[in-house]
Design a protein around this motif. Structure first.
Motif, mmCIF file in Angstrom:
data_model
loop_
_atom_site.group_PDB
_atom_site.id
_atom_site.type_symbol
_atom_site.label_atom_id
_atom_site.label_comp_id
_atom_site.label_asym_id
_atom_site.label_seq_id
_atom_site.Cartn_x
_atom_site.Cartn_y
_atom_site.Cartn_z
ATOM 1 N N THR A 85 58.106 28.692 47.017
ATOM 2 C CA THR A 85 57.576 29.622 48.276
ATOM 3 C C THR A 85 57.129 28.916 49.308
ATOM 4 O O THR A 85 56.890 29.720 50.421
ATOM 5 N N GLY A 114 46.204 30.846 42.894
ATOM 6 C CA GLY A 114 46.652 31.186 44.431
ATOM 7 C C GLY A 114 45.953 30.398 45.504
ATOM 8 O O GLY A 114 46.671 29.616 46.439
ATOM 9 N N ARG A 126 52.794 29.363 52.846
ATOM 10 C CA ARG A 126 53.838 30.341 51.710
ATOM 11 C C ARG A 126 55.236 31.279 52.840
ATOM 12 O O ARG A 126 54.498 31.388 54.052
ATOM 13 N N THR A 160 49.579 33.203 42.506
ATOM 14 C CA THR A 160 49.274 33.714 43.512
ATOM 15 C C THR A 160 47.930 34.468 43.431
ATOM 16 O O THR A 160 47.403 35.472 44.259
ATOM 17 N N GLN A 175 46.531 38.075 48.101
ATOM 18 C CA GLN A 175 46.086 37.923 49.616
ATOM 19 C C GLN A 175 45.893 39.455 50.100
ATOM 20 O O GLN A 175 46.627 40.160 49.638
ATOM 21 N N SER A 234 49.636 39.803 42.131
ATOM 22 C CA SER A 234 49.588 38.530 41.741
ATOM 23 C C SER A 234 50.550 38.480 40.323
ATOM 24 O O SER A 234 50.479 39.496 39.723
#
Length: 448
Positions: free
Chosen positions: A66, A94, A101, A121, A125, A133
């Protein structure tokens, strides 16, 4: 072109990426009747076997896939990493991924990214359009952002992961039922947001493929009891990918890839047991459970999968190897690994990689000094509680491989060749979206 694009008047190309964790290219290539849709995708676009990374472990692979950079830049080397200057260890999440990313680059361009079930992850976010995630997340409620995503996923009975412990049972019926249920819910979630069509990048991962491979890959390769069930599961995976492809608007390029290959596992190799028996590793107490229990007589220790650290004076708290002796000791250990044979007389290691040849970047201070890439059949383990024997077998019959990962791009102009690897995917996706980037920022290059 999707409705959302017509409304906003934006004709920028978009990408939908679907990960199929641990699926080897040869599985698809050798069984076109099972993989009708992926075979069609390969025929219409470009596809092939690609290499993974060093080490080929999902917790290291997905951050590299990623971001397009090696673990020396991401700062993640595996399921367990070591604190700098300490014997304390932690499980990377993450926030431990230090490189940019691909979806962050998309958001930086003022475009939107939906990210679903990507390993490493958690926590999700809050600076992307939406994210749930993946692997290692505690549950949907904690792993999904914003609230509408959490509510949608709960309504679909979405699961972060299937129950791999069920695969330990001799009877795989319950394990397979759980795998199918997890796969079904994942497809429903992916298709829901494909149809919502309000994103520029959709990035989702099917992780259940890796779980099924770990417990049924020998059944596939050696005509075992569950070979038919293995094919039934993968026929559904292929059907779901085909349906997702049909749903995608014309302005979307679809890509499908795995993070590593897979092969049959014949032996578990307990390397800390081997190091102890060979005089490299010593513990301060008989009752030992972790890296913190090693003594200052220790010269080397191991983490999974096949990561070896010299217990270096000045770097490790109780370093047993002087800096002047580092190269000599590392060379000695490398040769010992290269000549190690299994119970069947085969070499355990296909090759042993020195850290300078695999890792570079701002976060290479916790890089392993050596990484063993195993020959097919030897799964590399590294517990600290004492195993008693170097070679053993366990409940799994499938293992990761460095070679034979897969990549499919629904674009005939993409070039998937013998030199393609995991690092090439991120720049390829950005090129497909016509997002500018500095080529020197990546360890790979675009396949466009």
């Amino acid at each position: 072109m999707g409705l959302f694009d017509r409304i906003r008047g934006d004709d920028a190309p978009r990408v939908a990426f679907f990960g199929i964790d641990g699926v080897p290219y040869s599985l698809i290539e050798d069984n076109p009747d099972v993989f009708e849709n992926l075979t069609a995708l390969a025929r219409d676009g470009s596809a092939g076997a690609i290499d993974s990374i060093v080490p080929p472990e999902s917790s290291a692979c997905w951050p590299s896939l990623t971001t397009g950079v090696n673990p020396g830049e991401t700062g993640v080397y595996g399921f367990q990493d070591r604190e700098v200057g300490s014997y304390d260890t932690y499980v990377p999440m993450g926030r431990d991924v230090q490189a940019t990313r691909v979806w962050d680059r998309v958001e930086d361009e003022g475009r939107d990214a939906t990210v679903m079930n990507v390993p490493v992850t958690f926590p999700p976010q809050r600076d992307v359009q939406r994210m749930v995630s993946g692997f290692l997340s505690p549950g949907v409620d904690e792993a999904a952002y914003p609230d509408e995503l959490r509510d949608t996923l709960n309504a679909l009975d979405y699961r972060i992961d299937n129950n791999a412990k069920l695969g330990h049972d001799d009877d795989k019926t319950e394990f397979l039922e759980d795998a199918h249920a997890t796969l079904d819910a994942r497809f429903e979630a992916f298709s829901h947001y494909v149809e919502q069509d309000d994103w520029d990048l959709l990035f989702g991962v099917f992780m259940t493929t890796d779980r099924v491979n770990h417990f049924l890959f020998e059944d596939y390769e050696r005509d075992g009891e569950y070979k038919q069930e293995f094919f039934e599961f993968y026929k559904k995976v292929d059907e779901y990918l085909g349906r997702l492809r049909e749903m995608l608007p014309d302005d979307v390029t679809m890509a499908v890839a795995s993070d590593h290959g897979f092969t049959v596992q014949d032996h578990e190799v307990h390397f800390n047991e081997w190091l102890e028996q060979e005089g490299w590793l010593d513990f301060a107490e008989d009752d030992h459970e972790s890296l913190a229990d090693i003594s200052d007589d220790t010269e080397a220790y191991a983490f999974i999968p096949g990561r070896f650290y010299i217990n270096l004076e000045g770097r490790e708290p109780r370093g047993g190897v002087a800096e002047d002796d580092y190269e000599e000791k590392r060379t000695e250990l490398k040769k010992a690994l290269e000549t190690l044979e299994g119970p069947d007389g085969r070499k355990v290691c296909e090759r042993v990689v020195e850290k300078e040849d695999a890792f570079r970047g701002a976060h290479d201070d916790i890089a392993p000094d050596l990484v063993a890439i195993p020959n097919h059949g030897f799964d590399l383990k590294a517990g600290f509680s004492g195993h008693g024997s170097v070679f053993d077998t366990g409940p799994r019959n499938g293992m990761h491989s460095f070679d034979n990962a897969c990549l499919f791009v629904d674009d005939a102009n993409a070039r998937v060749g013998d030199d393609t690897d995991l690092f090439d995917i991120a720049p390829t996706l950005l090129d497909a979206m016509e997002i500018d980037y500095d080529r020197s920022e990546f360890d790979g290059s675009s396949l466009a």
